[in-house]
Every structure is written in structure tokens, then in C-alpha cells.
Design an enzyme around this catalytic site. Structure first.
Site, short mmCIF file in Angstrom:
data_model
loop_
_atom_site.label_atom_id
_atom_site.label_comp_id
_atom_site.label_asym_id
_atom_site.label_seq_id
_atom_site.Cartn_x
_atom_site.Cartn_y
_atom_site.Cartn_z
N LYS A 185 29.40 40.30 47.40
CA LYS A 185 28.46 39.24 47.09
C LYS A 185 27.08 39.84 47.15
CE LYS A 185 31.22 35.45 47.44
NZ LYS A 185 31.83 35.16 48.73
N MET A 228 17.05 48.83 44.78
CA MET A 228 17.03 47.77 45.81
C MET A 228 15.62 47.59 46.40
SD MET A 228 20.65 48.58 47.72
CE MET A 228 20.66 50.34 47.53
N ASP A 230 32.79 44.91 42.41
CA ASP A 230 31.56 44.46 43.07
C ASP A 230 30.81 43.46 42.21
OD1 ASP A 230 31.84 45.86 45.37
OD2 ASP A 230 30.57 47.54 44.76
#
Ligand code: SAH
Length: 280
Positions: free
Chosen positions: A71, A186, A49
């Protein structure tokens, strides 16, 4: 791997046709497990990743095929299903596959989904846990996830739901009131909305908050602020970042061991209750 590093002989063999789902930790290669290192040494195919540090990729066997599966940051990303199909095809071709993911594969990493797809396809697999950014990354900022004097619970939260927005299925008020320390993954993009929900839910706008970017990498940056000011700071920072809200942040001036390596003087007793500890 240096020639002086000898892995225990009891570590498992990565057989052809198997997929090992491996956590790479937050960045520093020293945070890899022996299982991860052993898998990298044996794999002929590594599917990795975006968040996996280059220094870790360099530990793969020199002739291994390196396949970039992810990505980041709004760029198109291969569909999860396509990644799973690729893993299945590689395993069926008799490859020895390491699927390398940042942090821990089972913490906001979709490792469970990939493993379920392997189960469906009848592909044998092993899971190698990694050090998750929300624990190991914070430790590199000198912030413990729990500390006896501050919190006996901690909650891991994603700031990014399936639709890309702040997750709606979460009871933000309950989080605000029930969890003394919140560790957000995140969350950089949605800090304004998250902060608003937490303060509306009862959290103090003055609560210490740290944003830890590229933790445990050569680009680590740590910003310490308050909950109310976190959104403005977030706008100036680049992902990946872990956000931690709670009194554990106050320990950083004492526990910033990484800073101490380059001359930062550590403060004793930032919580001001050492005598309590001695008494207890
Ligand atoms: N499985 C990973 C998390 C993947 S989700 C783990 O266990 O750590 C991706 C998010 O993880 C990023 O948006 C960020 O919040 C966090 N993250 C991963 N690596 C990081 C790092 N080195 N520094 C700060 N945050 C990181």
C-alpha cells in the site's frame, strides 16, 4: 500478450517452488524486459506492489492468482517480513511465483531484503532487473540522466529514510557540492527540508529542477522550476514523483519527445553549445 509476439525459446522456465523478483519498470508496459514478460506468462502467482501499472498486471496469465503486497501514501502497509514470509510459503507450496516490483527491484525497492529472506529460507530465486524510474521515467520527460555537456556523474538519493524522515545518514553538503546531477526518489513530501539542506550545502537556489510525476504512465506530469521554488510546486503534486536537480533539466525543451508526439515544438540547442560539440 498479442499472438504475434513470440518470446525467444532460450528464455528460462519458471519452475515450481521458485520466486522471480521482477522489475516492472516505471509504468509503460513497453518498458518491461523479455524476462519479465516471460515470467508473467508462466507465473501461477503474482505478488505485486502498489506502483505496478494495471496494464502490466493485465499481462499475467489469466488464471494467475494476483496478490497485492503493498500500500502507499501513509496507509498501513504490510510489514516487509510478512511479505517475505508469504513469498516463502508460496514457494514451499510449489507455486511459480513472480514478485513484481515497480522500476528496478534493487533500486530503493527492498528487493535485496526480500532476496536475502529467500536465501535464508533456501528458496531458489532469479532477479530480473527493471528500468528504474530515476532513469527511464526521466527519459519519458525528455531529461537524460547524464549528458556530455552537463555532467559526468549522477547520484541517486532517497528523500525518505527508514524513519520516514529525510535520511540523516547522508552528507547533504557533500551531495550538494559533489554531484552535478541529483535524482531523488520518494522526495515529494520532504522537498522543503531537502532543498534547504542542499542550498545550505552550497547549491544554487536557481538551479533547474524538474518534478516528474507518474512518469511513463498515462498520468505523467512534468513541472520544471528552480531548486528554491521546488517545495511550493511539490505541494501541488501527487506521488509518485522523481525529482531531478541539475543542468540536464535544461535539455527538456529539446528532448521532450513525448510532448512532440502531441504537437509540442522541440527547441534546438537549449544549452547553446552545439558548435562546441561539433568541434569536439
Ligand atoms: N524500485 C523503484 C523505486 C521504488 S521507491 C524504481 O527503481 O523505480 C518508490 C519511488 O520511486 C517513488 O516515491 C518515486 O520517487 C519513484 N517512482 C516509481 N515509479 C515512478 C513513476 N512512474 N514516476 C515517478 N516516480 C516514480
Amino acid at each position: 500478450m498479442t499472438s504475434s509476439l513470440v518470446l525467444p525459446s532460450s528464455l528460462p522456465v519458471l519452475e515450481p517452488g521458485w520466486v522471480w523478483l521482477v522489475g516492472a519498470g516505471p509504468g509503460d508496459p513497453g518498458l518491461l524486459t523479455l524476462h519479465a514478460l516471460n515470467g508473467l506468462a508462466q507465473a501461477d502467482t503474482v505478488v505485486y506492489d502498489a506502483l505496478v501499472d494495471d496494464r502490466i498486471l493485465a499481462l499475467a496469465a489469466p488464471d494467475a492468482e494476483m496478490i497485492h503486497a503493498g500500500k502507499r501514501g501513509g496507509k498501513p502497509s504490510p510489514k516487509q517480513r510478512a511479505i517475505s514470509n508469504r513469498l516463502v510459503d508460496l514457494a514451499r507450496d510449489g507455486r511459480k511465483v513472480v514478485r513484481l516490483k515497480g522500476g528496478d527491484p534493487f533500486v530503493f525497492g527492498r528487493g535485496g531484503e526480500e532476496a536475502l529472506d529467500l536465501v535464508d529460507a533456501g528458496i531458489p530465486f532469479r532477479v530480473v532487473p527493471g528500468i528504474t524510474a530515476g532513469i527511464g521515467g526521466l527519459a519519458y520527460a525528455g531529461i537524460p540522466a547524464t549528458h556530455r555537456d552537463t555532467n559526468s556523474a549522477v547520484t541517486f538519493v532517497t528523500g525518505h529514510g527508514v524513519t520516514g524522515d529525510v535520511p540523516d545518514g547522508l552528507n547533504w553538503q557533500a551531495l550538494a557540492q559533489g554531484s552535478p546531477v541529483l535524482i531523488l526518489y520518494m522526495a515529494l513530501k520532504h522537498m522543503g527540508e531537502i532543498t534547504r539542506r542542499l542550498i545550505e550545502g552550497g547549491r544554487s537556489p536557481h538551479e533547474p529542477t524538474a518534478l516528474v510525476c507518474s512518469a511513463a504512465t498515462e498520468n505523467q506530469r512534468v513541472a520544471v522550476t528552480t531548486l528554491a521554488d521546488a517545495p511550493a510546486i511539490a505541494e501541488t503534486l501527487d506521488p509518485p514523483a522523481i525529482v531531478v536537480i541539475g543542468d540536464v533539466v535544461r535539455l527538456r525543451p529539446a528532448l521532450n519527445w513525448l510532448g512532440a508526439l502531441t504537437g509540442t515544438v522541440l527547441e534546438a540547442d537549449p544549452l547553446g553549445n552545439r558548435s562546441d560539440r561539433e568541434a569536439g
